[in-house]
Design a protein around this motif. Structure first.
Motif, PDB file in Angstrom:
ATOM      1  N   MET A   1     -60.380-101.206 -28.536  1.00 30.86           N
ATOM      2  CA  MET A   1     -61.051-102.407 -28.978  1.00 30.86           C
ATOM      3  C   MET A   1     -61.337-102.329 -30.479  1.00 30.86           C
ATOM      4  N   GLU A   2     -61.692-101.132 -30.914  1.00 29.59           N
ATOM      5  CA  GLU A   2     -62.098-100.938 -32.310  1.00 29.59           C
ATOM      6  C   GLU A   2     -60.985-101.241 -33.307  1.00 29.59           C
ATOM      7  N   GLU A   3     -59.776-100.814 -33.014  1.00 31.89           N
ATOM      8  CA  GLU A   3     -58.701-100.961 -33.992  1.00 31.89           C
ATOM      9  C   GLU A   3     -57.717-102.079 -33.674  1.00 31.89           C
ATOM     10  N   LEU A   4     -57.702-102.578 -32.444  1.00 30.47           N
ATOM     11  CA  LEU A   4     -56.700-103.575 -32.061  1.00 30.47           C
ATOM     12  C   LEU A   4     -57.280-104.832 -31.421  1.00 30.47           C
ATOM     13  N   GLU A   5     -58.605-104.895 -31.275  1.00 28.65           N
ATOM     14  CA  GLU A   5     -59.266-106.040 -30.635  1.00 28.65           C
ATOM     15  C   GLU A   5     -58.639-106.374 -29.281  1.00 28.65           C
ATOM     16  N   THR A   6     -58.348-105.344 -28.507  1.00 22.24           N
ATOM     17  CA  THR A   6     -57.700-105.505 -27.214  1.00 22.24           C
ATOM     18  C   THR A   6     -58.370-104.572 -26.213  1.00 22.24           C
ATOM     19  N   GLU A   7     -58.655-105.075 -25.014  1.00 21.25           N
ATOM     20  CA  GLU A   7     -59.232-104.238 -23.977  1.00 21.25           C
ATOM     21  C   GLU A   7     -58.100-103.532 -23.229  1.00 21.25           C
ATOM     22  N   GLY A  38     -56.545-109.574 -23.973  1.00 24.64           N
ATOM     23  CA  GLY A  38     -56.457-109.712 -25.422  1.00 24.64           C
ATOM     24  C   GLY A  38     -55.033-109.546 -25.918  1.00 24.64           C
ATOM     25  N   VAL A  41     -54.243-107.081 -32.250  1.00 22.15           N
ATOM     26  CA  VAL A  41     -54.544-107.553 -33.599  1.00 22.15           C
ATOM     27  C   VAL A  41     -54.639-106.312 -34.474  1.00 22.15           C
ATOM     28  N   ILE A  43     -55.938-104.236 -37.169  1.00 22.54           N
ATOM     29  CA  ILE A  43     -57.104-104.180 -38.045  1.00 22.54           C
ATOM     30  C   ILE A  43     -56.965-103.025 -39.031  1.00 22.54           C
ATOM     31  N   GLU A  44     -56.561-101.874 -38.532  1.00 21.11           N
ATOM     32  CA  GLU A  44     -56.468-100.662 -39.349  1.00 21.11           C
ATOM     33  C   GLU A  44     -55.029-100.277 -39.677  1.00 21.11           C
TER      34      GLU A  44
END
Length: 76
Positions: A1-7, A38, A41, A43-44
């Motif tokens: 969730m932290e790096e990809l906004e996906t569960e 999700g 996405v 992010i990092e």
């Protein structure tokens, strides 16, 4: 969730990679995972792509990744 906004759900351990780069030591636990909800996405990360088994050799993998890719190839 932290790096990809996906569960995701985390599955079995694939391998623990130990690799000495010139300036640091990498210790990386790698697991099978499945998307629960999700859309990925970035992010990092700068880039990402889905690969089929026959496309695994199309990427210039980093030295630490090569052993992991060989293990993934054995299973899929």
């Amino acid at each position: 969730m932290e790096e990809l906004e996906t569960e995701i759900t985390v599955g079995e351990l694939i391998d623990t990679i130990e690799y000495d780069y010139p300036t640091f030591h990498l210790s990386m636990d790698c697991f099978w995972a499945e998307i629960v909800s999700g859309d990925l996405v970035l992010i990092e990360h700068k880039a990402a792509k889905w690969l089929k088994k026959d496309e695994l050799d199309s990427v210039d993998w980093l030295p630490a990744d090569i052993t992991l890719i060989d293990k993934i190839r054995e299973v899929i």
